[in-house]
Scaffold this active site. Structure first.
Site, PDB file in Angstrom:
ATOM      1  N   ASP A  26     -10.856   0.693   9.647  1.00  0.00           N
ATOM      2  CA  ASP A  26     -10.938  -0.209  10.791  1.00  0.00           C
ATOM      3  C   ASP A  26      -9.915   0.254  11.832  1.00  0.00           C
ATOM      4  O   ASP A  26      -8.964   0.977  11.505  1.00  0.00           O
ATOM      5  CB  ASP A  26     -10.629  -1.627  10.293  1.00  0.00           C
ATOM      6  CG  ASP A  26     -10.439  -2.619  11.418  1.00  0.00           C
ATOM      7  OD1 ASP A  26     -11.319  -2.690  12.293  1.00  0.00           O
ATOM      8  OD2 ASP A  26      -9.411  -3.321  11.415  1.00  0.00           O
TER       9      ASP A  26
ATOM     10  N   ASP B 120      -8.417  -1.926  15.016  1.00  0.00           N
ATOM     11  CA  ASP B 120      -7.427  -2.928  15.416  1.00  0.00           C
ATOM     12  C   ASP B 120      -6.806  -3.617  14.205  1.00  0.00           C
ATOM     13  O   ASP B 120      -7.511  -4.087  13.312  1.00  0.00           O
ATOM     14  CB  ASP B 120      -8.077  -3.972  16.331  1.00  0.00           C
ATOM     15  CG  ASP B 120      -8.594  -3.349  17.614  1.00  0.00           C
ATOM     16  OD1 ASP B 120      -7.778  -3.046  18.487  1.00  0.00           O
ATOM     17  OD2 ASP B 120      -9.823  -3.148  17.712  1.00  0.00           O
TER      18      ASP B 120
ATOM     19  N   THR C 271     -15.628   0.092  13.056  1.00  0.00           N
ATOM     20  CA  THR C 271     -14.957  -0.868  13.925  1.00  0.00           C
ATOM     21  C   THR C 271     -15.929  -1.866  14.541  1.00  0.00           C
ATOM     22  O   THR C 271     -17.126  -1.578  14.677  1.00  0.00           O
ATOM     23  CB  THR C 271     -14.204  -0.126  15.055  1.00  0.00           C
ATOM     24  OG1 THR C 271     -13.616  -1.065  15.953  1.00  0.00           O
ATOM     25  CG2 THR C 271     -15.143   0.776  15.856  1.00  0.00           C
TER      26      THR C 271
ATOM     27  N   ASP D  32      -8.332  -5.629   8.011  1.00  0.00           N
ATOM     28  CA  ASP D  32      -7.359  -6.715   8.134  1.00  0.00           C
ATOM     29  C   ASP D  32      -7.964  -8.062   8.509  1.00  0.00           C
ATOM     30  O   ASP D  32      -7.300  -9.079   8.440  1.00  0.00           O
ATOM     31  CB  ASP D  32      -6.306  -6.358   9.200  1.00  0.00           C
ATOM     32  CG  ASP D  32      -6.871  -6.382  10.612  1.00  0.00           C
ATOM     33  OD1 ASP D  32      -6.325  -7.083  11.477  1.00  0.00           O
ATOM     34  OD2 ASP D  32      -7.884  -5.686  10.859  1.00  0.00           O
TER      35      ASP D  32
END
Length: 276
Positions: A9, A11, A43, A218
């Site tokens: 990922d 960000d 992403t 996250d």
């Protein structure tokens, strides 16, 4: 060691809190690639505002955008692993009209090249194109390309109401994902679209077993990816729900090169930190 697929990922994971790639992260990912493993960016961002990171990493592998709705290798339009799953244009225009009844601050319709919005001027944010004004959209707009996703921006506390009303109207014809952070939004995409779809596709394409997939994330939109991967890793700064289903948690946050340090330990890469 068998060949691995490493899905990252951007960000909150690969990027630090300033939305930057550090030299330690870049060199670590190149070291992993040089060991013979595949590295793929997966992403929620569209390609237009993840391109700079793809180019900076310069790994040459695939990138999956829009949470798995688009999978491609930039600069290789004929790559036989490419897929793109879009939304129906009539549905999108109906949602644009229905949006007027919802407590939404503003709406964006994302294509691969074009951006539509119900606002002429968008707030300053790293997720929006700085050099591209959106095309103002209403229910009568003739879309110039098939849309991939619709983002509805609002305060977090309003999101459950908005999501419920949209699902009541469109039922199972869509999927709605949640984005947090400084610019929270609900993202509407085709049903069955999530990051795990990209992982499943890439693992088949490269002939890599599911058990040999490492995935890092996250946020809420990483849930399916972390659960699908043979070794799903939640960032130390990630949400608790993701940590609860992950196989491991990084000892360091995204702002402490947590992804890079975890990969260095996992693949026993010794000299990257000294060279970073």
């Amino acid at each position: 060691m068998e060949k691995k697929l490493i899905a990252i990922d951007l960000d909150g994971t690969t990027l630090n809190n300033n939305s930057e790639l550090t030299q330690e992260t870049i060199k670590t990912l190149h070291a992993v690639k040089n060991l013979g493993h595949e590295v793929a960016i997966v992403t929620g961002r569209p390609y237009r505002n993840s391109k700079q990171y793809y180019d900076q990493l310069n790994l040459g592998g695939p990138i999956a955008n829009f949470n798995g709705a688009l999978c491609h290798i930039p600069g290789m339009p004929e790559w036989d692993g490419k897929y793109h799953i879009t939304l129906d244009s009539e549905f999108v225009l109906d949602l644009v009209a229905f949006n007027k009844t919802l407590p939404v601050d503003y709406l964006m319709v994302e294509g691969t090249e074009l951006v539509y919005s119900d606002m002429e001027e968008l707030p300053e944010c790293p997720y929006y194109p700085k050099d591209q004004k959106p095309i103002v959209i209403d229910k009568n707009t003739k879309l110039k390309e098939q849309p991939t996703a619709v983002a509805l921006f609002s305060d977090i506390e309003k999101q459950p109401e908005i999501k419920s009303k949209i699902l009541d109207r469109y039922d199972n014809d869509i999927e709605i994902r949640t984005w947090g952070g400084s610019f929270p939004c609900l993202e509407v995409i085709s049903p069955g679209i999530h990051k795990a779809k990209a992982l499943e596709h890439l693992s088949r394409y490269y002939g890599i077993k599911q058990e040999n997939i490492l995935a890092f994330g996250d946020e809420d939109n990483d849930m399916e990816m972390i659960e699908y991967a043979g070794h799903g890793v939640a960032m130390k700064n990630g949400i608790d729900e993701l940590k609860n289903i992950a196989n491991a948690i990084t000892p360091f946050t995204n702002d402490e090169n947590g992804l890079a340090k975890y990969l260095q330990d996992y693949f026993q890469i010794q000299d990257v930190r000294n060279r970073a």
